[in-house]
Design a protein around this motif. Structure first.
Motif, mmCIF file in Angstrom:
data_model
loop_
_atom_site.group_PDB
_atom_site.id
_atom_site.type_symbol
_atom_site.label_atom_id
_atom_site.label_comp_id
_atom_site.label_asym_id
_atom_site.label_seq_id
_atom_site.Cartn_x
_atom_site.Cartn_y
_atom_site.Cartn_z
ATOM 1 N N ALA A 341 34.711 41.231 37.096
ATOM 2 C CA ALA A 341 34.598 41.426 35.856
ATOM 3 C C ALA A 341 33.780 41.882 35.476
ATOM 4 C CB ALA A 341 34.629 39.923 35.393
ATOM 5 N N ALA A 342 33.498 42.325 34.146
ATOM 6 C CA ALA A 342 32.625 43.219 33.011
ATOM 7 C C ALA A 342 31.284 41.834 33.491
ATOM 8 C CB ALA A 342 32.799 43.541 31.776
ATOM 9 N N SER A 343 31.295 41.169 33.163
ATOM 10 C CA SER A 343 30.142 40.385 33.067
ATOM 11 C C SER A 343 29.450 40.630 34.130
ATOM 12 C CB SER A 343 31.026 38.637 33.166
ATOM 13 O OG SER A 343 31.560 38.289 33.599
ATOM 14 N N TYR A 344 30.532 40.242 35.764
ATOM 15 C CA TYR A 344 29.321 40.420 36.962
ATOM 16 C C TYR A 344 29.519 42.446 36.797
ATOM 17 C CZ TYR A 344 29.485 36.507 38.816
ATOM 18 O OH TYR A 344 29.865 34.976 39.732
ATOM 19 N N LYS A 345 29.954 42.908 36.430
ATOM 20 C CA LYS A 345 29.180 44.011 36.985
ATOM 21 C C LYS A 345 28.038 43.726 35.468
ATOM 22 C CE LYS A 345 30.286 49.040 35.134
ATOM 23 N NZ LYS A 345 30.826 49.637 33.926
ATOM 24 N N GLN A 346 27.580 43.740 34.689
ATOM 25 C CA GLN A 346 26.281 43.935 33.755
ATOM 26 C C GLN A 346 25.075 42.518 34.725
ATOM 27 O OE1 GLN A 346 26.404 42.931 29.617
ATOM 28 N NE2 GLN A 346 24.994 40.868 29.607
ATOM 29 N N ARG A 347 25.886 41.805 35.612
ATOM 30 C CA ARG A 347 24.842 40.983 36.224
ATOM 31 C C ARG A 347 24.838 41.635 36.906
ATOM 32 N NH1 ARG A 347 21.508 36.507 35.844
ATOM 33 N NH2 ARG A 347 20.978 35.961 37.439
ATOM 34 N N ILE A 348 25.528 42.475 38.182
ATOM 35 C CA ILE A 348 24.607 43.048 38.470
ATOM 36 C C ILE A 348 23.467 44.586 38.083
ATOM 37 C CG2 ILE A 348 25.902 45.466 40.289
ATOM 38 C CD1 ILE A 348 28.064 44.177 40.375
ATOM 39 N N TRP A 694 45.314 39.540 24.915
ATOM 40 C CA TRP A 694 45.176 39.300 27.225
ATOM 41 C C TRP A 694 44.618 41.002 27.701
ATOM 42 C CZ3 TRP A 694 45.627 35.192 30.025
ATOM 43 C CH2 TRP A 694 45.907 33.812 29.474
ATOM 44 N N ASP A 695 45.033 42.032 26.874
ATOM 45 C CA ASP A 695 45.350 43.351 26.896
ATOM 46 C C ASP A 695 43.938 44.073 26.848
ATOM 47 O OD1 ASP A 695 47.339 42.274 28.810
ATOM 48 O OD2 ASP A 695 48.734 42.733 27.398
ATOM 49 N N ILE A 696 43.596 44.994 27.857
ATOM 50 C CA ILE A 696 42.436 45.694 27.436
ATOM 51 C C ILE A 696 42.956 46.668 26.317
ATOM 52 C CG2 ILE A 696 40.635 47.605 28.704
ATOM 53 C CD1 ILE A 696 39.987 44.572 29.357
ATOM 54 N N HIS A 702 32.095 47.211 25.885
ATOM 55 C CA HIS A 702 31.805 46.048 27.401
ATOM 56 C C HIS A 702 31.755 44.970 26.291
ATOM 57 C CE1 HIS A 702 29.586 44.452 30.906
ATOM 58 N NE2 HIS A 702 28.450 44.209 29.599
ATOM 59 N N LEU A 703 31.067 44.947 25.288
ATOM 60 C CA LEU A 703 30.709 43.783 24.538
ATOM 61 C C LEU A 703 32.142 43.436 24.125
ATOM 62 C CD1 LEU A 703 28.071 44.284 22.037
ATOM 63 C CD2 LEU A 703 28.358 43.002 24.538
ATOM 64 N N THR A 704 33.337 44.046 24.095
ATOM 65 C CA THR A 704 34.817 43.769 23.414
ATOM 66 C C THR A 704 35.489 42.265 24.709
ATOM 67 O OG1 THR A 704 35.322 44.657 21.561
ATOM 68 C CG2 THR A 704 36.579 44.110 22.687
ATOM 69 N N SER A 705 34.948 43.201 26.042
ATOM 70 C CA SER A 705 35.351 42.741 27.365
ATOM 71 C C SER A 705 35.486 41.066 27.498
ATOM 72 C CB SER A 705 35.854 43.621 28.789
ATOM 73 O OG SER A 705 35.701 44.695 27.979
ATOM 74 N N LEU A 706 33.920 40.895 27.013
ATOM 75 C CA LEU A 706 33.227 39.678 27.316
ATOM 76 C C LEU A 706 34.047 38.481 26.673
ATOM 77 C CD1 LEU A 706 29.564 41.112 28.140
ATOM 78 C CD2 LEU A 706 31.007 40.656 29.513
ATOM 79 N N LEU A 707 34.022 39.261 25.060
ATOM 80 C CA LEU A 707 34.038 38.762 24.185
ATOM 81 C C LEU A 707 36.058 37.122 24.445
ATOM 82 C CD1 LEU A 707 34.075 36.756 21.333
ATOM 83 C CD2 LEU A 707 34.974 38.729 20.144
ATOM 84 N N ARG A 708 36.367 38.378 24.834
ATOM 85 C CA ARG A 708 37.650 38.026 25.367
ATOM 86 C C ARG A 708 37.341 37.362 26.264
ATOM 87 N NH1 ARG A 708 39.077 42.670 26.297
ATOM 88 N NH2 ARG A 708 41.252 43.029 24.108
ATOM 89 N N HIS A 743 44.260 40.745 34.939
ATOM 90 C CA HIS A 743 42.879 41.595 34.326
ATOM 91 C C HIS A 743 41.264 40.671 35.215
ATOM 92 C CE1 HIS A 743 39.267 43.657 33.140
ATOM 93 N NE2 HIS A 743 40.482 44.585 33.219
ATOM 94 N N ALA A 744 40.674 41.034 35.929
ATOM 95 C CA ALA A 744 39.854 40.716 36.900
ATOM 96 C C ALA A 744 39.029 39.886 35.796
ATOM 97 C CB ALA A 744 38.465 41.732 37.466
ATOM 98 N N ASP A 745 38.515 39.926 35.031
ATOM 99 C CA ASP A 745 37.700 40.001 33.690
ATOM 100 C C ASP A 745 38.201 38.841 32.864
ATOM 101 O OD1 ASP A 745 36.304 41.750 33.092
ATOM 102 O OD2 ASP A 745 37.071 42.637 31.135
#
Length: 918
Positions: A341-348, A694-696, A702-708, A743-745
């Motif tokens: 997920a995008a959140s984990y990408k940021q966390r990494i 629901w779809d990218i 990146h921030l839109t993915s987190l908000l979704r 999606h992974a997110d």
């Protein structure tokens, strides 16, 4: 970091008293009185000072030659070491730290090659000390002598010391690697040593390992050769710089790696399970950007020739900054765009930055004692986000810092059972409990506040001077303040002592009165406590940086509310302007506005005159103030109405979290109230989820993915019908083999929504999915969702599953938290932990913060005095001193939630009736 663009506006007549009054100094709890396990050892084993329990100072280590042979089949190891020691006072005993290792023999080799054998070896597991007694006096001298020790130990399964971690090899067979985790006091589990941060030495490590295994340590090998007549290799590593024992590391396992070189010519590798090295590329790229950035920012070269970053399957912490050999949980190192997920990408990205920051703050310059832990962790946290912002400016991480760090610090520090940033640590058993949101999140937040106050340029200048002065040495908090005072010309120590030496933080109550062309603003401070005002309000006073933000622009420089309760000042504020205090929410405090000022505040929110950070901070403050009784919950909800056109990811995340908190406290109320509250959240989240879809979308940021992710999770939890239906549809496609259906997110959100509206069938499908998932990173979203069951019976099934052996120990607290957060199974979760407490204690007591997480996960969700009394009684009868502070914090949190519910129950019920149509 530059968190605000300023222009000077008239700021007249600032009148603030100059006395510093710091009250309510927090005194840490006293541990049980120390007694020696063997009374004969009391005079020689330790120096028991009033403030610290440490080793004697008569002998000092200079260099360790360490030789270890791990047995990966029988889970044991053998070892010997030759330690160059300096005898500073004549003695016939030498004391050092050991834990769960057996010492066979020891002798000292003097300068004339004479060997003096230890005639007595006393080891105390309780005191974690071994004392060698010699039949002659070892005389003090300027030259070093050699202490030879032979010993054996166990490769334990506790994720502490020198331990084993299970993995599946390239043939699909289950095997074990050997790995280390020494912070804070577990190097003593691997070899006898002076296991204190100030007792630095150099290390030369030799590992004897199976020929087909990779061997790693802090430095590169200087020799790697077969051991004749065996299937083993002897790997000799280069000597390390001078460093603390907790930073030493060595690993033996099956890995492959991906490699690159930074622009300042440092080699970086990411070691992964075989077949997965490309998943380490993102972390590798981040590290190769971060390492030279820090070298330039700190004006100090990275002193080692390489950085290795290694994936470890079983790992109690998130990552560990071992110098040159950084270890990580797989979810915080490996990135696969199809499954991460995008959140984990940021966390990494953040965790890589955090651990690399430690190579300077912690490794190059080390805290003098654990009291100053925050010098390591607070700075690494702040600088970690600085690096992410440098590499990914479009992620706007300083806005997210308010949720990721500052809010965590504010939440924990609002408890009377919190502790100062600088808390005196006396005993090794106390150390784990201060690896918490105070040392990390509050530490980083007060650094951010200080940097904003003195200016980023002066801050960096002082930080560089501090690092240069204490390179390869140890330092205390006052050493940092001295450097920053010189660089800024301000009395940093006086300012910051009020934030580091006492627990808590202030709430500023603000009122205003128009006086012709100016507005007189009155600010009054008191300690904010989650247990509320007025009866339990604290008495602390702080030096508070105060500023005024007018129509989005800061008016003048920060001024200090200089340790006084009250201050007044004049400011030129246009009559139609929206204004607030604490620009960019940079100050570590809360602001309560007079009722008459709330419309002005709402204007700045609705027309977005206030920045994202300011709009986020207002939401957080309002609900925190409501929860503690400083204002009503209905007023907080009324201010929330100004956010109807909000479109920012971070602001929405704050809104969602606070409404979730409200729902969690009101979880046991009557059905009509709960339905109205759910309907209110549906009206908030449904349109947002529908707008995002629901779809990218192509070109989406990146921030839109987190908000979704946040919107769909929130809407599903609120049971928005369309979201629940779509989640079920996609889940069934996913279960039937369509890996693109979710999606992974969104996987974690979908899994919890489906189970929260499903039954045994969905639970079994999720468990079966964990067996099909090839990686721990793919399993974790399922594990975090498994407690979301729609019935108490499903929650109990999840609890049974969590301890069945199917879930790695490192992940068990995640599963229990998902159960404890579920109102349907909250009672059952606590009952389960109580019933099985002995087993949990035995499994997790080696890493006490994991045990503490199980307490908070199972108990903190309650909101009644009766439950608080029950939790208190249980732990009174089942004392666990190592997590005593955590237990107190959990009980206090329950009482705070109970008080909020009791105080605002009727008001919220009436507000919902008036504002929510059913």
């Amino acid at each position: 970091m530059d968190t605000s663009k300023r222009r000077d506006l008239p700021l007249l007549g600032l009148v603030i008293a100059l006395f510093v009054v710091i009250a309510s100094y927090y005194v840490a709890r006293q541990p049980p009185e120390y007694t020696c396990a063997d009374n004969n050892m009391c005079g020689t084993a330790v120096t028991s000072m009033p403030e610290r329990f440490t080793l004697p100072e008569n002998v000092k280590p200079v260099h360790y030659n360490l030789n270890l042979t791990p047995d990966l089949i029988n889970h044991v190891f053998t070892g010997f070491e030759d330690i160059d020691i300096l005898i500073q006072e004549s003695t016939d005993t030498i004391s050092l730290n050991t834990k769960e290792i057996e010492v066979q023999s020891a002798y000292v080799t003097l300068a004339d090659s004479t060997q003096v054998k230890a005639t007595k070896i006393d080891s105390s597991l309780k005191d974690q000390i071994t004392v060698f007694t010699f039949d002659q006096t070892l005389k003090a001298q300027d030259d070093t002598v050699s202490l030879h020790i032979e010993f054996t130990g166990t490769l334990n399964d506790k994720m502490a010391g020198f331990y084993r971690s299970k993995f599946t090899n390239s043939k699909g067979e289950e095997e074990f690697m050997a790995v280390t985790q020494f912070e804070s006091t577990d190097a003593r589990r691997a070899f006898p040593c002076w296991d204190e941060p100030a007792l630095k030495a150099t290390f030369s490590v030799t590992l004897n390992v199976p020929a087909n295994r990779v061997a790693l340590s802090n430095m590169d090998p200087v020799s790697d050769k077969a051991i004749e007549g065996t299937d083993m290799r002897e790997v000799v590593f280069d000597q390390t710089p001078i460093m603390s024992t907790y930073l030493l590391a060595f690993i033996v396992g099956e890995f492959e790696y991906i490699e690159s070189t930074t622009r300042n010519n440092k080699r970086v590798r990411v070691y992964t399970p075989v077949g997965r090295k490309e998943e380490g590329r993102f972390a590798l790229e981040v590290a190769c950007e971060t390492l030279p950035f820090f070298a330039e920012y700190f004006d100090a070269a990275y002193p080692l020739p390489k950085v290795d970053m290694v994936c470890v399957n079983d790992f109690a912490a998130g990552a560990m900054e071992n110098w040159g050999l950084i270890t990580y949980r797989s979810v915080l190192l490996l990135f696969n765009p199809k499954t991460t997920a995008a959140s984990y990408k940021q966390r990494i990205a953040y965790v890589v930055g955090h651990e690399l920051a430690h190579q300077w703050f912690g490794n190059l310059v080390t805290m003098e004692w654990w009291t100053h832990l925050w010098l390591n962790e607070g700075f690494a946290t702040w600088v970690g986000w600085l690096a992410v912002d440098h590499i990914f400016p479009d992620w706007k991480v300083w806005e997210q810092f308010l949720l990721n760090e500052q809010k965590r610090g504010l939440t924990l520090d609002a408890l009377q059972s919190s502790h100062p940033i600088e808390v005196e640590v006396k005993y090794a058993s106390e150390i784990d409990e201060i690896f918490d949101a105070i040392s990390y999140a509050k530490g980083a937040s007060v650094i951010r506040m200080l940097a904003a106050y003195i200016g980023l340029d002066d801050f960096r200048t002082g930080m560089r001077a501090y690092l240069k002065k204490f390179t390869y040495s140890n330092a205390s908090t006052n050493d940092l303040w001295a450097a920053l005072s010189v660089s800024s010309g301000k009395d940093v120590k006086s300012l910051m002592t009020s934030w580091t030496k006492q627990m808590g933080y202030p709430v500023l109550t603000v009122s205003a009165e128009n006086q012709g062309e100016t507005t007189q603003i009155t600010v009054e401070q008191e300690q904010y406590l989650s247990t509320g005002r007025p009866d339990t309000a604290g008495e602390g006073l702080w030096q508070v940086p105060v500023n005024v933000l007018i129509d989005g622009v800061q008016a003048g420089s920060d001024q200090l509310l200089n340790g006084t309760i009250k201050g007044t000042f004049d400011s030129t504020i246009p009559s139609e302007a929206a204004w607030k205090l604490n620009a960019e929410t940079a100050g570590f405090y809360r602001v309560k506005y007079d009722q008459a000022l709330l419309p002005m505040l709402q204007k700045g929110i609705s027309d977005k005159t206030f920045s994202v950070s300011d709009r986020t901070g207002i939401v957080n403050d309002m609900f925190a103030l409501a929860s503690a009784g400083y204002m009503s919950t209905t007023d907080a909800l009324q201010v929330l109405s100004a956010y109807k056109d909000e479109d920012d990811t971070t602001v929405w995340a704050e809104i969602i979290e606070n409404l979730g908190w409200l729902s969690s406290v009101w979880y046991a109320e009557d059905e009509q109230t709960l339905n109205r509250l759910r309907k209110f959240k549906q009206s908030m989240y449904g349109p947002l989820a529908a707008k995002l879809g629901w779809d990218i979308k192509e070109g989406e940021g990146h921030l839109t993915s987190l908000l979704r992710t946040s919107a769909i999770q929130a809407a599903g939890n609120a049971k928005v019908p369309e979201v629940v239906a779509e989640a079920n549809t996609r889940f069934q496609k996913f279960v039937n083999g369509d890996s693109e259906a979710i999606h992974a997110d969104l996987r974690g959100a979908v899994f919890s929504i489906v189970l929260g509206n499903g039954g045994d069938k969905e639970w079994e499908q999720l468990v079966q999915l964990t067996d099909k998932m090839e990686t721990e990173e793919e399993k974790l979203p399922i594990l975090k969702a498994l407690g979301s069951g729609s019935s108490a019976a499903l929650v109990v099934k999840t609890l049974d599953y969590s301890v069945s052996g199917e879930v790695r120990s490192q992940d068990v607290p995640f599963v229990i938290r998902s159960c404890g957060e579920n109102p349907t199974g909250r009672d059952e979760t606590w009952d389960y932990v109580k019933t099985n407490w002995a087993a949990f204690h035995d499994r997790f007591s080696a890493g006490n913060f994991l045990l503490g997480r199980i307490v908070t996960a199972s108990a903190e969700g309650f909101a009644s005095e009766k439950r608080a009394d029950e939790v208190t009684s249980f732990f009174d009868a089942n004392g666990t001193p190592a997590i005593e502070r955590t237990i107190k914090q959990s009980i206090e949190s329950i009482r705070a939630r109970a008080a909020w519910l009791e105080r605002d129950r009727d008001g919220l019920e009436k507000w919902l009736e008036a504002n929510v149509s059913m």
